[in-house]
Design a protein around this motif. Structure first.
Motif, PDB file in Angstrom:
ATOM      1  N   GLY A 335       0.791  -1.223   0.000  1.00  0.00           N
ATOM      2  CA  GLY A 335       0.000   0.000   0.000  1.00  0.00           C
ATOM      3  C   GLY A 335       0.825   1.275   0.000  1.00  0.00           C
ATOM      4  N   ARG A 336       2.098   1.169   0.375  1.00  0.00           N
ATOM      5  CA  ARG A 336       2.887   2.402   0.442  1.00  0.00           C
ATOM      6  C   ARG A 336       4.405   2.156   0.369  1.00  0.00           C
ATOM      7  NH1 ARG A 336       6.075   5.666   0.787  1.00  0.00           N
ATOM      8  NH2 ARG A 336       6.099   7.726   1.748  1.00  0.00           N
TER       9      ARG A 336
ATOM     10  N   PHE B 210       0.465   0.977  -8.333  1.00  0.00           N
ATOM     11  CA  PHE B 210       1.579   0.465  -7.529  1.00  0.00           C
ATOM     12  C   PHE B 210       2.775   1.415  -7.585  1.00  0.00           C
ATOM     13  CE2 PHE B 210       1.199  -3.761  -5.537  1.00  0.00           C
ATOM     14  CZ  PHE B 210      -0.134  -4.017  -5.835  1.00  0.00           C
ATOM     15  N   GLY B 211       3.064   1.931  -8.765  1.00  0.00           N
ATOM     16  CA  GLY B 211       4.233   2.793  -8.882  1.00  0.00           C
ATOM     17  C   GLY B 211       4.017   4.160  -8.253  1.00  0.00           C
ATOM     18  N   GLY B 212       2.901   4.805  -8.626  1.00  0.00           N
ATOM     19  CA  GLY B 212       2.702   6.192  -8.256  1.00  0.00           C
ATOM     20  C   GLY B 212       2.165   6.408  -6.850  1.00  0.00           C
ATOM     21  N   VAL B 213       1.245   5.543  -6.406  1.00  0.00           N
ATOM     22  CA  VAL B 213       0.608   5.753  -5.108  1.00  0.00           C
ATOM     23  C   VAL B 213       1.209   4.812  -4.066  1.00  0.00           C
ATOM     24  CG1 VAL B 213      -1.581   5.726  -3.848  1.00  0.00           C
ATOM     25  CG2 VAL B 213      -1.536   6.414  -6.253  1.00  0.00           C
ATOM     26  N   ARG B 214       1.314   3.548  -4.439  1.00  0.00           N
ATOM     27  CA  ARG B 214       1.723   2.527  -3.470  1.00  0.00           C
ATOM     28  C   ARG B 214       3.236   2.389  -3.371  1.00  0.00           C
ATOM     29  NH1 ARG B 214      -2.749  -0.033  -2.404  1.00  0.00           N
ATOM     30  NH2 ARG B 214      -4.517   0.650  -3.638  1.00  0.00           N
ATOM     31  N   MET B 215       3.931   2.977  -4.325  1.00  0.00           N
ATOM     32  CA  MET B 215       5.396   2.974  -4.321  1.00  0.00           C
ATOM     33  C   MET B 215       5.972   1.578  -4.114  1.00  0.00           C
ATOM     34  SD  MET B 215       5.858   6.505  -2.220  1.00  0.00           S
ATOM     35  CE  MET B 215       4.594   7.754  -2.421  1.00  0.00           C
ATOM     36  N   ALA B 216       5.352   0.629  -4.790  1.00  0.00           N
ATOM     37  CA  ALA B 216       5.788  -0.761  -4.652  1.00  0.00           C
ATOM     38  C   ALA B 216       5.838  -1.394  -6.042  1.00  0.00           C
ATOM     39  CB  ALA B 216       4.806  -1.519  -3.761  1.00  0.00           C
ATOM     40  N   LYS B 217       6.493  -2.529  -6.122  1.00  0.00           N
ATOM     41  CA  LYS B 217       6.557  -3.267  -7.382  1.00  0.00           C
ATOM     42  C   LYS B 217       5.244  -4.021  -7.576  1.00  0.00           C
ATOM     43  CE  LYS B 217       9.958  -5.872  -6.267  1.00  0.00           C
ATOM     44  NZ  LYS B 217      10.978  -6.916  -6.281  1.00  0.00           N
ATOM     45  N   ASP B 218       4.931  -4.355  -8.809  1.00  0.00           N
ATOM     46  CA  ASP B 218       3.746  -5.173  -9.016  1.00  0.00           C
ATOM     47  C   ASP B 218       4.084  -6.384  -9.896  1.00  0.00           C
ATOM     48  OD1 ASP B 218       4.039  -3.574 -11.312  1.00  0.00           O
ATOM     49  OD2 ASP B 218       1.923  -3.781 -11.815  1.00  0.00           O
ATOM     50  N   TRP B 219       5.253  -6.940  -9.697  1.00  0.00           N
ATOM     51  CA  TRP B 219       5.627  -8.110 -10.482  1.00  0.00           C
ATOM     52  C   TRP B 219       6.347  -9.129  -9.618  1.00  0.00           C
ATOM     53  CZ3 TRP B 219       7.557  -3.182 -11.381  1.00  0.00           C
ATOM     54  CH2 TRP B 219       8.866  -2.934 -10.933  1.00  0.00           C
TER      55      TRP B 219
END
Lengths: 444, 219
Positions: A335-336, B210-219
């Protein structure tokens, strides 16, 4: 080909769901469903449902599926099949019995942790689809009893735990008094205008875990923080209405919270170690209110601790010397992206850090999030059974030497406590704040 | 026979192209309009750089954890999709038809390569079918529509191989080949095959979140 060899459906004895279903008629179901679908959903839902090629690759993403011996009924897409696919295919013409089962699936068999979105080749957000199902259930009045009770508390008191206004202030003063035994001039500053930091917690902190407020006050004092807490409603950043599908209440709650901070002209909100509250403030609640990003900078405890250690604002006596492992909570990692900061804080405070695997974005959920633990005793056994994979992951970390699990999230604590107890993992569970408080130099 | 041939290579061919293009356009426009009306937030969070980052990871074989967890599926899916596009577009017999009809042409595959690619598609479809009936988690999700779509996708390639090798009854098979190809094209906008066009958007959106808000990878 649509049959499965799943465990027999024993039905639910949850009174919230059963009583709600009794009051349904097929006409009402159809009307409400179509109201929700036409006024609150659009191309996103349609695309998510139409694009799924039912390849089943999301299964690997779900701890329910993995924990339930790969029972196909628990794969993410299967949960959509049992809920929204059917509803959209039949345009809302489903039976009360269907709604009963769909409510159990949507509220108690998905933690909305969004791990499956990282396993679906199309990146379909199944948690969103199941949230729509929850929204429909809320509108139909079919919500598990225990979580609905917390939602009622939210609407009556503005907090999750029926804490009365005077009890809140009283609890803060009590913790202040206790802490003054250690640090004579410590204060928990109430309603200070223009403070740098507005500190907010979740309802269960004053209710059950008041020592966390004590610890936070100690850390803030040691760091020389210019901080305050509100004496008015708006102090609780938690949000079970977000999980029941009561979005009107979610909006009111977030408004209360943001407004409590703006009324005090705070520069930022720092919040305790909670995941779902972060999701509500940083992701869902602000959006519902029309804010693309939160109107006031939101700083999660991990980020705050990271700031303390990277800027040398806090001194430690010695590092925590028992080997620790770290659980990555969904709402602040997927989530962050706070996983690297969390590791940095752990390395600043603990001597031996052992990774559990998989970790970071791929960590397994605690099984409690998304309001599942808040659905209470009627679903506890099923919930704990669905965390076998988590227990295995903890056992593996333990085999590598870890003795303490750090879980920087309240819900994760609740969930992991049950996992550790039920499977006999025998590890100690701590918040990052517990560790920092234990090892820091207490200010004069 | 020649009458039928004339119909399916004439009006029916045009019809299938028209349905494919018109249908796809219609679906795009209606989804776009609906999104504009109901999903304004999607446009707010969409971020080209993060969308492309996510798409790039998922178009790279073994670029995501789930692909590494399912290596056989990954190899089959990638070869299937690549063969599915390359074979019909560059097979010599198709390019010759284009040349004769419209005077345009482009590079072609050697017959042997085209033959192998077509067989890759057919065997992949058999693999997908087997997976659908053997893996419980896939079986649970599978409906007869999924099976029919698989057959429709495999048909033009299976018959293509047949015709190329001139096995028994190949003139009739030629008709089946053309007809099934037209059918496949025509159903794309109205079935799950439309995922070919939606992929960049669904992937791109979750990548942006994931990139812009969650600042996490999605793969």
């Amino acid at each position: 080909m649509t049959d499965s060899t799943a465990v027999p459906d024993k039905g639910t004895d949850d009174q919230g769901i059963l009583t709600g279903v009794e009051q349904l008629s097929p006409e009402k179901i159809e009307r409400i469903i179509n109201e929700v679908l036409s006024s609150e959903t659009g191309a996103k839902l349609k695309v998510y449902v139409d694009t799924c090629v039912s390849c089943g690759l999301c299964s690997e993403g779900c701890h329910f599926y993995l924990s339930r011996d790969k029972d196909p009924k628990f794969s993410p897409a299967a949960k959509v099949k049992q809920t929204m696919w059917e509803i959209m295919r039949k345009k809302g013409k489903v039976s009360p019995e269907f709604i009963k089962k769909a409510a159990v699936v949507a509220y108690t068999q998905c933690n909305l942790c969004k791990r499956c979105a990282m396993y679906c080749p199309f990146g379909l957000d199944i948690a969103y689809v199941l949230s729509v199902m929850r929204r429909i259930c809320h509108r139909l009045g079919v919500v598990p009893l225990y979580i609905q009770d917390t939602a009622h508390s939210h609407s009556v008191t503005g907090n999750q735990m029926w804490v009365k206004d005077d009890e809140w202030v009283d609890t803060l003063m009590w913790q202040e008094e206790e802490a003054r035994d250690e640090v004579p001039n410590l204060r928990i500053p109430l309603d200070v205008e223009g403070a740098d930091t507005f500190y907010s917690v979740i309802g269960p902190e004053p209710k059950f875990r008041a020592q966390l407020i004590y610890q936070a006050a100690m850390i803030m004092t040691a760091a020389g923080e210019d901080w305050t807490m509100p004496s008015t409603p708006g102090w609780d950043n938690s949000d079970m209405c977000m999980f029941t599908g009561d979005y009107e209440m979610m909006e009111r709650l977030k408004k209360m919270h943001f407004e409590a901070a703006t009324r005090l002209k705070a520069k930022r909100i720092v919040m305790g170690e909670c995941g779902h509250a972060f999701r509500s403030v940083y992701d869902m609640g602000n959006r519902a209110l029309g804010w693309k990003m939160p109107p006031i900078p939101i700083v999660h405890a991990i980020e705050y601790y990271h700031e303390l250690f990277s800027q040398d604002k806090i001194k430690i006596k010695k590092k925590f010397d028992r080997p620790v492992t770290l659980h990555d909570p969904c709402n602040i990692v997927r989530g962050r992206g706070l996983h690297e900061m969390a590791r940095s804080v752990v390395n600043s405070t603990c001597k031996t850090f052992i990774e559990m695997t998989p970790n970071r974005e791929h960590n397994y959920c605690c099984g409690a999030g998304g309001g599942v633990i808040n659905c209470g005793p009627p679903f506890k056994n099923a919930r704990v059974e669905s965390t076998k994979i988590k227990a295995e992951q903890l056992f593996a970390a333990k085999a590598k030497g870890a003795e303490v699990v750090i879980a920087p999230c309240h819900n994760c604590h609740g969930g992991l406590e049950d996992v550790i107890h039920h499977y006999g993992v025998d590890m100690e569970l701590k918040f990052l704040g517990d560790i920092i408080y234990e090892i820091m130099e207490i200010p004069e | 026979m020649y009458d039928i041939y004339a119909i399916i290579t004439g009006p029916l061919a045009w019809l299938s192209f028209a349905v494919f293009l018109g249908g796809s356009l219609y679906r795009f426009i209606s989804l776009y309009q609906l999104a504009r009306k109901k999903d304004g937030a999607v446009f707010q969070y969409m971020n080209l750089a993060y969308a492309l980052r996510s798409i790039a990871h998922w178009l790279t074989p073994f670029g995501a954890r789930n692909m590494r967890l399912n290596p056989v599926m990954t190899v089959v899916t990638f070869s299937f999709h690549i063969a599915l596009f390359i074979a019909p577009l560059f097979v010599f017999a198709h390019v010759v038809l284009l040349e004769e009809s419209f005077g345009i042409h482009w590079i072609t595959l050697s017959d042997r390569v085209a033959d192998i690619l077509s067989m890759v598609v057919v065997f992949s479809c058999i693999f997908f079918f087997a997976r659908r009936i053997m893996r419980p988690e896939v079986k649970y999700l599978t409906t007869w529509v999924d099976i029919v779509i698989l057959i429709i996708v495999a048909a033009p390639f299976a018959t293509g191989v047949w015709v190329f090798h001139q096995w028994a009854g190949f003139p009739t098979m030629t008709l089946v080949h053309i007809l099934s190809g037209e059918l496949m094209l025509a159903i794309i906008p109205f079935t799950k095959l439309f995922h070919m066009f939606l992929f960049p958007f669904t992937r791109g959106y979750i990548g942006s979140e994931f990139g812009g808000v969650r600042m996490a990878k999605d793969w």
